[in-house]
Design an enzyme around this catalytic site. Structure first.
Site, PDB file in Angstrom:
ATOM      1  N   HIS A 147      18.917 123.545  46.897  1.00 54.37           N
ATOM      2  CA  HIS A 147      19.136 122.838  45.629  1.00 54.37           C
ATOM      3  C   HIS A 147      18.207 123.296  44.495  1.00 54.37           C
ATOM      4  CE1 HIS A 147      22.056 120.534  47.680  1.00 54.37           C
ATOM      5  NE2 HIS A 147      21.296 119.571  48.161  1.00 54.37           N
TER       6      HIS A 147
ATOM      7  N   GLU B  12      30.003 116.828  47.287  1.00 57.98           N
ATOM      8  CA  GLU B  12      29.333 117.723  46.337  1.00 57.98           C
ATOM      9  C   GLU B  12      30.242 118.911  46.046  1.00 57.98           C
ATOM     10  OE1 GLU B  12      25.377 118.731  47.998  1.00 57.98           O
ATOM     11  OE2 GLU B  12      25.831 117.131  49.390  1.00 57.98           O
TER      12      GLU B  12
ATOM     13  N   HIS C 157      24.951 115.034  43.040  1.00 53.09           N
ATOM     14  CA  HIS C 157      24.630 114.684  44.432  1.00 53.09           C
ATOM     15  C   HIS C 157      24.682 113.169  44.658  1.00 53.09           C
ATOM     16  CE1 HIS C 157      22.835 115.156  48.352  1.00 53.09           C
ATOM     17  NE2 HIS C 157      22.677 116.447  48.183  1.00 53.09           N
TER      18      HIS C 157
HETATM   19  C1  GAL Z   1      22.707 118.102  50.994  1.00 55.53           C
HETATM   20  C2  GAL Z   1      22.426 119.086  52.064  1.00 55.53           C
HETATM   21  C3  GAL Z   1      21.725 118.335  53.182  1.00 55.53           C
HETATM   22  C4  GAL Z   1      20.464 117.686  52.669  1.00 55.53           C
HETATM   23  C5  GAL Z   1      20.766 116.903  51.403  1.00 55.53           C
HETATM   24  C6  GAL Z   1      19.538 116.411  50.700  1.00 55.53           C
HETATM   25  O1  GAL Z   1      23.419 118.682  49.951  1.00 55.53           O
HETATM   26  O2  GAL Z   1      23.575 119.739  52.499  1.00 55.53           O
HETATM   27  O3  GAL Z   1      21.445 119.183  54.264  1.00 55.53           O
HETATM   28  O4  GAL Z   1      19.487 118.666  52.437  1.00 55.53           O
HETATM   29  O5  GAL Z   1      21.480 117.645  50.481  1.00 55.53           O
HETATM   30  O6  GAL Z   1      18.809 115.537  51.450  1.00 55.53           O
END
Ligand code: GAL
Length: 352
Positions: A105, A318, A179
């Site tokens: 991210h 997402e 998210h």
């Molecule tokens: C998601 C990701 C997960 C986790 C989450 C944040 O997008 O795929 O593995 O990291 O974000 O906690």
């Protein structure tokens, strides 16, 4: 209607603003200029009681110290980049490493942790707010100065429209998403396992045990990722498929059937429904993939109004490019060329 209040302060004293967008059906969405976070999404399901369908926190500190990206805009690159390495036009780049050996991210100080410039575009029937951010060259290791704009609009059809715009002065990557963790029974109502979902995706991208794609674009047939007809979330979660074991639940990119490269149109890709409240969420996007994530690692996470969020208390849809795209020749490209105008749109429509 648009209401603006103060949500709190950043550690350096900068004000964090909260905008409340309300339409004439009394649906309201609260958005922070910190990370463009969707903090509350109230559905007037019963006459005198709203259902808040997203998970969130009550303070700036909670948002800054948490690593689960609740409700936030992600940048520069949603999801993983293997070892934070990629090559664009012969030049190697190294981003922050913030999850195991990989970049997640956008790195340690991604767009979710930044205070964005905010401008109210409309405070009438379709309230709308524009958030802007300038990400300098080498921000978290990514090349080019990237100018990003996100417009949130709450429509009279009870949709939240999220439009992403960007330009760069140098070739780079851009892979935005929002998210939000949805719980259509209410953020404080326990697990989403009984929600039913449909996702129009005939393929998915299997990963290794660290959630890095193997490069295969695999058929969903006879796997827990075949969600093309309405399926209770509990079903894939209880499967003994190795991918579910790797993700500790659902944490996978589905390849959306509707994707048309460079399309600027949000097409229907799926929906979720809570059986108890009968609140429906329909999802439309122009993006090629959707990471479906069921909050698998939550343990007593202290959320809004002292609610303890547990594993599977929310589900994220997402919309984004596939994970690790720059290192995967067969995935749709997330490269943004110098002076190219990036545009993507995702719409979450709530029926109640
Ligand atoms: C998601 C990701 C997960 C986790 C989450 C944040 O997008 O795929 O593995 O990291 O974000 O906690």
């Amino acid at each position: 209607m648009m209401d603006q209040t103060s949500f709190g302060k950043m550690p350096d004293g900068e004000l964090v603003k909260q905008f409340c967008l309300t339409n004439s059906h009394n649906v309201s969405v609260e958005i922070l200029n910190l990370g463009g976070i969707i903090r509350r999404w109230l559905i007037p399901k019963d006459k005198d009681k709203h259902t808040d369908i997203v998970l969130g926190f009550d303070t700036v500190d909670d948002y800054l110290s948490d690593d689960s990206y609740l409700g936030a805009l992600i940048g520069r690159y949603s999801n993983r980049i293997s070892k934070g390495k990629f090559n664009l036009k012969g030049i190697d780049y190294q981003t922050d490493i913030n999850l195991g050996d990989n970049c997640l991210h956008g790195g340690n100080n991604g767009f979710n942790k930044k205070v964005w410039k905010s401008t109210v575009l409309s405070s009438g029937d379709n309230p709308s707010i524009m958030l802007q951010l300038s990400s300098p060259n080498d921000d978290q290791g990514f090349p080019g100065t990237l100018s990003v704009k996100v417009i949130y609009t709450l429509t009279e059809q009870n949709s939240l429209k999220i439009e992403y715009f960007a330009t760069t002065d140098q070739i780079t990557l851009y892979n935005p998403t929002n998210h939000s963790y949805f719980n259509l029974s209410g953020h404080n109502s326990g697990s989403v396992k009984a929600h039913e979902v449909q996702i129009l995706a005939s393929y998915y991208t299997p990963t290794d045990k660290n959630a890095i794609p193997t490069g295969e674009i695999a058929k969903v047939d006879d796997t827990p990722f075949d969600l093309r007809s309405m399926t209770a979330i509990s079903q894939p979660l209880s499967s003994d498929h190795q991918q579910i074991e790797y993700g500790n639940g659902l944490d996978h990119n589905l390849c959306l059937d509707s994707y048309i490269p460079h399309s600027k149109v949000a097409t229907y890709v799926g929906k979720a429904v809570a059986i108890d409240t009968a609140i429906n969420l329909k999802i439309y996007t122009s993006m090629p993939g959707m990471q479906v994530f069921t909050a698998n690692h939550f343990v007593n996470k202290k959320g809004k109004n002292n609610t303890d969020y547990q594993a599977q208390q929310g589900v994220c849809f997402e919309t984004q490019f596939y994970p690790d795209t720059p290192n995967q020749p067969y995935f749709p490209s997330a490269t943004l060329e110098k002076n190219e105008n990036f545009y993507a749109i995702t719409v979450y429509e709530v029926l109640f």
